[in-house]
Design a protein around this motif. Sequence first.
Motif, mmCIF file in Angstrom:
data_model
loop_
_atom_site.group_PDB
_atom_site.id
_atom_site.type_symbol
_atom_site.label_atom_id
_atom_site.label_comp_id
_atom_site.label_asym_id
_atom_site.label_seq_id
_atom_site.Cartn_x
_atom_site.Cartn_y
_atom_site.Cartn_z
ATOM 1 N N THR A 147 1.035 -1.259 -0.168
ATOM 2 C CA THR A 147 0.059 -0.005 -0.093
ATOM 3 C C THR A 147 0.921 1.390 0.186
ATOM 4 O O THR A 147 0.538 2.171 -0.829
ATOM 5 N N THR A 148 1.844 1.292 0.794
ATOM 6 C CA THR A 148 2.864 2.507 0.930
ATOM 7 C C THR A 148 3.555 2.666 -0.463
ATOM 8 O O THR A 148 3.739 3.616 -0.904
ATOM 9 N N LYS A 149 4.050 1.778 -1.235
ATOM 10 C CA LYS A 149 4.586 1.714 -2.278
ATOM 11 C C LYS A 149 3.839 2.364 -3.453
ATOM 12 O O LYS A 149 4.004 2.990 -4.383
ATOM 13 N N ALA A 150 2.424 1.635 -3.422
ATOM 14 C CA ALA A 150 1.557 2.215 -4.444
ATOM 15 C C ALA A 150 1.142 3.649 -4.203
ATOM 16 O O ALA A 150 1.080 4.278 -5.247
ATOM 17 N N CYS A 151 1.043 4.286 -2.925
ATOM 18 C CA CYS A 151 0.811 5.367 -2.757
ATOM 19 C C CYS A 151 1.919 6.486 -3.095
ATOM 20 O O CYS A 151 1.534 7.517 -3.701
ATOM 21 N N LEU A 152 2.944 5.953 -2.656
ATOM 22 C CA LEU A 152 4.215 6.863 -3.227
ATOM 23 C C LEU A 152 4.447 7.008 -4.665
ATOM 24 O O LEU A 152 4.444 8.015 -5.410
ATOM 25 N N LEU A 169 11.677 15.832 -8.734
ATOM 26 C CA LEU A 169 12.261 15.870 -7.682
ATOM 27 C C LEU A 169 11.895 14.831 -6.456
ATOM 28 O O LEU A 169 12.595 14.220 -5.959
ATOM 29 N N LEU A 170 10.517 14.792 -6.308
ATOM 30 C CA LEU A 170 9.860 13.875 -5.491
ATOM 31 C C LEU A 170 10.347 12.576 -5.849
ATOM 32 O O LEU A 170 10.681 11.653 -5.089
ATOM 33 N N ASP A 171 10.387 12.077 -7.070
ATOM 34 C CA ASP A 171 10.594 10.891 -7.544
ATOM 35 C C ASP A 171 11.962 10.591 -7.316
ATOM 36 O O ASP A 171 12.469 9.451 -6.795
ATOM 37 N N LYS A 172 13.204 11.493 -7.286
ATOM 38 C CA LYS A 172 14.392 11.368 -6.940
ATOM 39 C C LYS A 172 14.471 10.903 -5.376
ATOM 40 O O LYS A 172 15.462 10.196 -5.235
ATOM 41 N N ASN A 176 14.867 5.486 -3.658
ATOM 42 C CA ASN A 176 15.470 4.644 -2.773
ATOM 43 C C ASN A 176 14.706 4.088 -1.711
ATOM 44 O O ASN A 176 14.702 2.879 -1.686
ATOM 45 N N THR A 177 13.602 4.769 -1.282
ATOM 46 C CA THR A 177 12.515 4.135 -0.683
ATOM 47 C C THR A 177 11.627 3.025 -1.181
ATOM 48 O O THR A 177 11.629 2.085 -0.535
ATOM 49 N N ILE A 178 11.387 3.219 -2.453
ATOM 50 C CA ILE A 178 10.828 2.265 -2.928
ATOM 51 C C ILE A 178 11.529 0.973 -3.550
ATOM 52 O O ILE A 178 11.089 -0.028 -3.151
ATOM 53 N N LYS A 179 13.019 1.323 -3.443
ATOM 54 C CA LYS A 179 13.739 0.505 -3.800
ATOM 55 C C LYS A 179 13.729 -0.569 -2.875
ATOM 56 O O LYS A 179 13.948 -1.899 -2.645
ATOM 57 N N GLY A 180 14.001 0.089 -1.541
ATOM 58 C CA GLY A 180 13.945 -0.814 -0.179
ATOM 59 C C GLY A 180 12.829 -1.521 -0.042
ATOM 60 O O GLY A 180 12.810 -2.679 0.447
#
Length: 333
Positions: A147-152, A169-172, A176-180
């Motif tokens: 859910t967190t990944k989809a929200c981001l 900028l936000l994607d940058k 790393n968060t999404i990758k983690g």
Amino acid sequence: MNKFKHFLGIDVSKEYFDAVVILNGNNKKTFHNQFTNDFKGIRSLCKWLKDQDATFDNTLVCLEHTGMYSKLIIKYLTGYNFSLWVEMSLKIIRSIGVQRGKNDKVDAERIAYYAMKNADEATIYKAPSMSVEKIRKLLSLRDKLTTTKACLIRNVKELKTFDLELSKLLDKFQKNTIKGIEEDLKKIEKQLDELIIEDENINKIFNQATSVPGIGKITALFLICFTNEFTLYSNPRQLACYAGVVPFEYTSGKSVRAKPKVHYMANKKLKKQLHLCALCAATYDSEIKEYYQRKVAEGKNKMLVLNNVRNKLIHRVCACIREDKMYEKRQIA
């Protein structure tokens, strides 16, 4: 006639729990006490019950399902061989009738009274295995991470339409968060696979459930967890009701003639998984696909037909577990 002489109702909160015991089935003879929600408090409870001559073999303990707050009580009281009834709070509330006011002592007394009144229908709690507990927690964590990944990802995609520079900028920053999260999801999947292989009974049930076309890994694990390895429901209809896929009649006299519909009280997570399974089966399984297309061609509502497919899937899985064999398609002569 039930075997219990005394009935204990427990109202659980984070730090404390209130206990009211009804002795000898006489609701005029009740005793109340409050204990800390820890091992020391549970030992004090057992000593207090012993003073009332309420032991594990003659006392029915009833409490509401309150998630993590009741885990310690359930763990130790089952360890002390008490007969434990973990009931839905809504069933207790609706069975009592009109009530005014509430506090912890009153709630514990109402739970004790409910246990006494419905003792013949009590479902004694059976603790899930450690493997099932681990799978349940991993599935819960997996759901939160997904859910967190989809929200981001969704937020960045929506922002591209209005502000491309800001979305980059936000994607940058969140890359790393999404990758983690993706790495953690892979580890969870691997751990789930290991738990399935390690437990012989879970492995057998899992293979039987996933042999049904449309039932995937996650749905099979949800079914195993929510049914405690298919021990909580005696027939497929009960499980289908729990999953919210059984339509019920809604009529009264001559004036009320609504269409049959499913009840809002259901396990929404399981219902969602079964819906995805039904879509998959209606697309790729030839037998279900033929059924779905035939019913839609007859003018049936698509969602009604999909609900019928969800019901069919539950009955097929339960049949496989009951007969202890893999699903086999019917051979048409």
